[in-house]
Design a protein around this motif. Structure first.
Motif, PDB file in Angstrom:
ATOM      1  N   ALA A 184       0.845  -1.188   0.000  1.00 53.97           N
ATOM      2  CA  ALA A 184       0.000   0.000   0.000  1.00 53.97           C
ATOM      3  C   ALA A 184       0.879   1.236   0.000  1.00 53.97           C
ATOM      4  O   ALA A 184       2.112   1.159   0.080  1.00 53.97           O
ATOM      5  CB  ALA A 184      -0.905  -0.014   1.233  1.00 53.97           C
ATOM      6  N   THR A 185       0.241   2.414  -0.089  1.00 57.33           N
ATOM      7  CA  THR A 185       0.987   3.672  -0.027  1.00 57.33           C
ATOM      8  C   THR A 185       1.791   3.738   1.261  1.00 57.33           C
ATOM      9  O   THR A 185       2.965   4.100   1.270  1.00 57.33           O
ATOM     10  CB  THR A 185       0.014   4.857  -0.106  1.00 57.33           C
ATOM     11  OG1 THR A 185      -0.754   4.737  -1.309  1.00 57.33           O
ATOM     12  CG2 THR A 185       0.773   6.170  -0.123  1.00 57.33           C
ATOM     13  N   ASP A 186       1.144   3.374   2.362  1.00 58.33           N
ATOM     14  CA  ASP A 186       1.820   3.285   3.657  1.00 58.33           C
ATOM     15  C   ASP A 186       2.058   1.801   3.922  1.00 58.33           C
ATOM     16  O   ASP A 186       1.192   1.101   4.442  1.00 58.33           O
ATOM     17  CB  ASP A 186       0.937   3.895   4.749  1.00 58.33           C
ATOM     18  CG  ASP A 186       1.658   3.998   6.083  1.00 58.33           C
ATOM     19  OD1 ASP A 186       2.866   3.751   6.105  1.00 58.33           O
ATOM     20  OD2 ASP A 186       1.001   4.337   7.079  1.00 58.33           O
ATOM     21  N   PRO A 339     -14.837   3.354  -3.706  1.00 58.93           N
ATOM     22  CA  PRO A 339     -14.984   4.780  -3.393  1.00 58.93           C
ATOM     23  C   PRO A 339     -16.113   5.090  -2.411  1.00 58.93           C
ATOM     24  O   PRO A 339     -16.084   6.113  -1.733  1.00 58.93           O
ATOM     25  CB  PRO A 339     -15.253   5.410  -4.759  1.00 58.93           C
ATOM     26  CG  PRO A 339     -14.531   4.523  -5.723  1.00 58.93           C
ATOM     27  CD  PRO A 339     -14.721   3.144  -5.176  1.00 58.93           C
ATOM     28  N   LYS A 373      -8.945  -4.801  -7.977  1.00 59.85           N
ATOM     29  CA  LYS A 373      -8.578  -3.453  -8.416  1.00 59.85           C
ATOM     30  C   LYS A 373      -9.763  -2.741  -9.074  1.00 59.85           C
ATOM     31  O   LYS A 373      -9.910  -1.521  -8.938  1.00 59.85           O
ATOM     32  CB  LYS A 373      -7.389  -3.522  -9.368  1.00 59.85           C
ATOM     33  CG  LYS A 373      -6.100  -3.915  -8.657  1.00 59.85           C
ATOM     34  CD  LYS A 373      -4.885  -3.749  -9.525  1.00 59.85           C
ATOM     35  CE  LYS A 373      -3.603  -4.014  -8.736  1.00 59.85           C
ATOM     36  NZ  LYS A 373      -2.380  -3.800  -9.531  1.00 59.85           N
ATOM     37  N   ILE A 376     -11.707  -1.501  -6.120  1.00 62.83           N
ATOM     38  CA  ILE A 376     -11.063  -0.357  -5.462  1.00 62.83           C
ATOM     39  C   ILE A 376     -11.238   0.914  -6.280  1.00 62.83           C
ATOM     40  O   ILE A 376     -11.487   1.992  -5.735  1.00 62.83           O
ATOM     41  CB  ILE A 376      -9.558  -0.634  -5.232  1.00 62.83           C
ATOM     42  CG1 ILE A 376      -9.389  -1.767  -4.213  1.00 62.83           C
ATOM     43  CG2 ILE A 376      -8.841   0.620  -4.746  1.00 62.83           C
ATOM     44  CD1 ILE A 376      -7.962  -2.266  -4.091  1.00 62.83           C
ATOM     45  N   THR A 378     -10.852   4.206  -7.736  1.00 57.38           N
ATOM     46  CA  THR A 378     -10.044   5.385  -7.394  1.00 57.38           C
ATOM     47  C   THR A 378      -9.794   5.519  -5.896  1.00 57.38           C
ATOM     48  O   THR A 378      -9.166   6.489  -5.462  1.00 57.38           O
ATOM     49  CB  THR A 378     -10.742   6.663  -7.891  1.00 57.38           C
ATOM     50  OG1 THR A 378     -12.048   6.744  -7.300  1.00 57.38           O
ATOM     51  CG2 THR A 378     -10.875   6.645  -9.408  1.00 57.38           C
ATOM     52  N   GLN A 379     -10.292   4.572  -5.119  1.00 61.29           N
ATOM     53  CA  GLN A 379     -10.135   4.648  -3.672  1.00 61.29           C
ATOM     54  C   GLN A 379      -8.670   4.452  -3.275  1.00 61.29           C
ATOM     55  O   GLN A 379      -7.909   3.746  -3.943  1.00 61.29           O
ATOM     56  CB  GLN A 379     -10.998   3.576  -2.990  1.00 61.29           C
ATOM     57  CG  GLN A 379     -10.860   3.507  -1.469  1.00 61.29           C
ATOM     58  CD  GLN A 379     -11.333   4.769  -0.782  1.00 61.29           C
ATOM     59  OE1 GLN A 379     -10.636   5.789  -0.810  1.00 61.29           O
ATOM     60  NE2 GLN A 379     -12.504   4.706  -0.172  1.00 61.29           N
ATOM     61  N   THR A 380      -8.282   5.089  -2.186  1.00 60.13           N
ATOM     62  CA  THR A 380      -6.932   4.907  -1.658  1.00 60.13           C
ATOM     63  C   THR A 380      -6.758   3.486  -1.133  1.00 60.13           C
ATOM     64  O   THR A 380      -7.663   2.944  -0.480  1.00 60.13           O
ATOM     65  CB  THR A 380      -6.667   5.903  -0.511  1.00 60.13           C
ATOM     66  OG1 THR A 380      -6.845   7.232  -1.001  1.00 60.13           O
ATOM     67  CG2 THR A 380      -5.248   5.743   0.037  1.00 60.13           C
ATOM     68  N   VAL A 381      -5.607   2.884  -1.417  1.00 65.05           N
ATOM     69  CA  VAL A 381      -5.309   1.543  -0.916  1.00 65.05           C
ATOM     70  C   VAL A 381      -4.653   1.691   0.452  1.00 65.05           C
ATOM     71  O   VAL A 381      -3.565   2.232   0.573  1.00 65.05           O
ATOM     72  CB  VAL A 381      -4.376   0.782  -1.882  1.00 65.05           C
ATOM     73  CG1 VAL A 381      -4.028  -0.585  -1.310  1.00 65.05           C
ATOM     74  CG2 VAL A 381      -5.036   0.644  -3.246  1.00 65.05           C
ATOM     75  N   TYR A 382      -5.338   1.219   1.491  1.00 63.48           N
ATOM     76  CA  TYR A 382      -4.878   1.425   2.860  1.00 63.48           C
ATOM     77  C   TYR A 382      -3.991   0.304   3.384  1.00 63.48           C
ATOM     78  O   TYR A 382      -3.336   0.472   4.401  1.00 63.48           O
ATOM     79  CB  TYR A 382      -6.085   1.583   3.791  1.00 63.48           C
ATOM     80  CG  TYR A 382      -6.917   2.805   3.509  1.00 63.48           C
ATOM     81  CD1 TYR A 382      -6.471   4.066   3.871  1.00 63.48           C
ATOM     82  CD2 TYR A 382      -8.154   2.699   2.871  1.00 63.48           C
ATOM     83  CE1 TYR A 382      -7.226   5.198   3.615  1.00 63.48           C
ATOM     84  CE2 TYR A 382      -8.925   3.825   2.607  1.00 63.48           C
ATOM     85  CZ  TYR A 382      -8.452   5.074   2.984  1.00 63.48           C
ATOM     86  OH  TYR A 382      -9.214   6.189   2.730  1.00 63.48           O
TER      87      TYR A 382
END
Length: 393
Positions: A184-186, A339, A373, A376, A378-382
């Motif tokens: 994920a991003t984080d 979203p 995918k 998901i 455009t939702q942020t991937v947590y």
């Protein structure tokens, strides 16, 4: 009064005005007064005394007052952010308007009453002090974000480095295996591995609590401990998992961490999987697309949370027929949100695997990931997305 001194710089070519302002401010113990008679030296002096407020006349012989306002407010000037109070005998509205347009913060007709001058100096100095504190906090936040970004990148690279390679998976006799992991991003602490040591096959999947470098370090500890124990030929799944737990517990205590993880281990031999450890439910899809869900809640306990978890450990066997599919995953898939905030869910995952059970492990993996995918959008991937598809040949 403010916590730090107020530093006033007056720029005015008339010494009598300078003396008058000095006397007005002399009664205030926390106000330090500096006087600059030559406007061409004003920026140089400002660098030296670091004022929190500048008072400036508009009528001076060496430079036109509004031009000086422009210089003091230039983007690259060291005085750009310092509050500027124009102190002038000019009362024309157009002159005042032009001063404000060029960046002056306030305008006083000289000489103002002492109480008003001090009040305005305090007001603008406090605003400047808050601005400096805010900029300092923003700079610290920027530095912290850069540090965290570096941590995330390191963790992402570590995750990818220790994943089993495609060639390794192809060497597993009797099984068609395809894996996927996308941080994920984080970055979190997802883990999966497929080990082959002297013909013994062990498959693992886990998820460390939290995100960032610390979770990644614990994930690497787990991977290393499992590989090390494999070389010691420990064949008892429950004892194996108990030792892993003790190792991780001691390590996270040593580094003063509160991390732990869910972890399931599968030993494969002769079309049979021995499953132990607590993680997400395991999915088995039989011939014809029939789905079985195996709950792991009673097969283990979070690894690293308690020193001894041997009393919580259990195992179960899964007999595989040719064409049967086993799916392991982390909650980054089932809890992936669209979203609108709706989760992907276990039911949808089972449905996609069931629809594609006749395909190869690779194609099943692609079908699942594409569907996740699409959900998901455009939702942020947590959270990390991890999937392992195993198919009995």
């Amino acid at each position: 009064m403010t916590d730090s001194p107020i530093v006033v710089l007056l720029i005015d070519d008339q010494p009598t005005i300078g003396e008058a302002i000095r006397r007005m401010l002399a009664t205030e113990s926390d106000i330090i007064f500096h006087y600059c008679r030559d406007p061409t030296e004003s920026i140089k002096m400002a660098k030296k005394v670091q004022p929190t407020v500048i008072l400036q006349d508009l009528v001076m012989p060496d430079i036109e007052g509004l031009m000086l306002v422009r210089f003091l407010r230039a983007k690259d000037a060291p005085t750009h952010d310092i509050p500027l109070i124009v102190l002038s005998s000019k009362e024309e509205p157009l002159v005042k308007a032009e001063a404000f347009k060029l960046g002056a913060n306030d305008y006083l007709v000289k000489l103002p009453a002492q109480v008003e001058l001090i009040a305005r100096i305090r007001y603008h100095s406090a605003a400047y002090d808050n601005l400096l504190k805010r900029k300092e906090a923003e700079e610290k936040l920027k530095e912290e974000n850069l540090r965290l970004s570096a941590e995330v990148e390191i963790t992402r690279r570590l995750q990818q480095m220790i994943l089993p390679k495609t060639d390794e998976l192809k060497q597993i006799k009797g099984l068609d295996i395809a894996g996927f992991m996308e941080p994920a991003t984080d970055v979190g602490g997802d883990y999966y591995d497929v080990l082959n040591h002297n013909g013994r096959i062990k498959i693992g999947i886990g998820d460390v609590t939290g995100h960032g470098l610390e979770s990644g370090v614990v994930m690497i500890m787990v991977q290393t401990a499992i590989r090390t124990l494999m070389t010691q030929n420990e064949a008892d799944p429950l004892k194996f998992l108990s030792v892993i737990n003790r190792t991780i517990f001691d390590n996270v205590e040593r580094i003063n961490s509160d991390k732990n993880l869910t972890l399931s281990l599968l030993d494969y031999e002769d079309n049979c999987l021995r499953l132990s450890g607590q993680h997400e439910s395991l999915i088995v899809v039989r011939k014809g697309g029939e789905v079985e869900i195996i709950d792991t809640i009673d097969l283990g306990f979070p690894v690293g949370l308690e020193e001894d978890i041997s009393d919580f450990l259990g195992e179960t066997e899964i007999l595989l027929n040719p064409g049967d599919v086993v799916v392991l995953y982390t909650d980054g898939i089932t809890e992936a949100e669209d979203p609108s905030g709706e989760m992907y869910g276990l039911e949808r995952l089972c449905e996609i695997v069931s629809q594609n059970w006749e395909q190869s492990a690779q194609k099943i993996k692609i079908a699942v990931i594409d569907d996740v995918k699409q959900h998901i959008d455009t939702q942020t991937v947590y959270d990390d997305i991890t999937l392992l598809v195993i198919k009995q040949k």
